[in-house]
Motif scaffolding. Structure first.
Motif, PDB file in Angstrom:
ATOM      1  N   ALA A  10       0.820  -1.219   0.000  1.00  0.00           N
ATOM      2  CA  ALA A  10       0.000   0.000   0.000  1.00  0.00           C
ATOM      3  C   ALA A  10       0.849   1.263   0.000  1.00  0.00           C
ATOM      4  O   ALA A  10       0.369   2.332  -0.367  1.00  0.00           O
ATOM      5  N   GLY A  35       3.896   6.071  -1.658  1.00  0.00           N
ATOM      6  CA  GLY A  35       2.715   6.027  -2.509  1.00  0.00           C
ATOM      7  C   GLY A  35       2.919   6.731  -3.834  1.00  0.00           C
ATOM      8  O   GLY A  35       3.982   7.254  -4.131  1.00  0.00           O
ATOM      9  N   ASP A  36       1.853   6.726  -4.619  1.00  0.00           N
ATOM     10  CA  ASP A  36       1.917   7.288  -5.963  1.00  0.00           C
ATOM     11  C   ASP A  36       0.616   8.016  -6.268  1.00  0.00           C
ATOM     12  O   ASP A  36      -0.428   7.706  -5.703  1.00  0.00           O
ATOM     13  N   ARG A  38      -2.521  10.346  -6.416  1.00  0.00           N
ATOM     14  CA  ARG A  38      -3.314  11.036  -5.396  1.00  0.00           C
ATOM     15  C   ARG A  38      -3.133  10.453  -4.003  1.00  0.00           C
ATOM     16  O   ARG A  38      -3.440  11.097  -3.011  1.00  0.00           O
ATOM     17  N   LEU A  39      -2.640   9.223  -3.918  1.00  0.00           N
ATOM     18  CA  LEU A  39      -2.457   8.574  -2.621  1.00  0.00           C
ATOM     19  C   LEU A  39      -1.062   8.817  -2.041  1.00  0.00           C
ATOM     20  O   LEU A  39      -0.763   8.337  -0.952  1.00  0.00           O
ATOM     21  N   PHE A  41       2.092  10.585  -0.200  1.00  0.00           N
ATOM     22  CA  PHE A  41       2.223  11.524   0.901  1.00  0.00           C
ATOM     23  C   PHE A  41       3.668  11.538   1.380  1.00  0.00           C
ATOM     24  O   PHE A  41       4.433  10.620   1.129  1.00  0.00           O
ATOM     25  N   GLY A  67      -3.196   8.158   7.435  1.00  0.00           N
ATOM     26  CA  GLY A  67      -3.656   9.488   7.805  1.00  0.00           C
ATOM     27  C   GLY A  67      -3.348   9.829   9.238  1.00  0.00           C
ATOM     28  O   GLY A  67      -2.529   9.213   9.898  1.00  0.00           O
TER      29      GLY A  67
END
Length: 116
Positions: A10, A35-36, A38-39, A41, A67
């Motif tokens: 993930a 991540g890559d 839009r996901l 962070f 988050g």
């Protein structure tokens, strides 16, 4: 930018990024990006000699996967970098290695480094 392999699907892909401003070489910034698209962070950040409230200088930021609030703190494991127009050779690599260690990243024997 250095690609980082992870066993947590993930969070893939992961990268380490080093930002050095030629006008402020003793104030580099480091990021561990997870991540890559839009996901993606910034899971960890290191701001060297960069003051912003409530920190007077070097500090780290941390965001946990899934988050949540960003936490920031003053580290005790980062090499000191004096504010000056030149940074001694080896300093950026020492900073990168200290930052990577907190992110549980190790460099293989094939890792190549050249001074910026």
């Amino acid at each position: 930018m250095v690609r980082v392999d992870t066993s947590i699907p993930a969070l893939a892909p992961c990268r380490l990024r080093v930002l050095i401003n030629e006008l402020k070489p003793s104030e580099p910034a480091f990021q561990y990006l997870a991540g890559d698209g839009r996901l993606a962070f910034s899971a960890r950040r290191l701001c060297v000699n960069t003051p912003h409230r409530p920190f007077a200088g070097t500090h780290k930021h941390r965001v946990e996967p899934g988050g949540g609030e960003e936490a920031a703190y003053e580290p005790d494991d980062i090499p000191f970098v004096p504010l000056q127009p030149r940074v001694p050779p080896g300093t950026y690599r020492a900073l990168l290695e200290a930052f990577a260690a907190e992110c549980f990243i190790t460099f293989g024997t094939d890792f190549g480094w050249s001074e910026p």
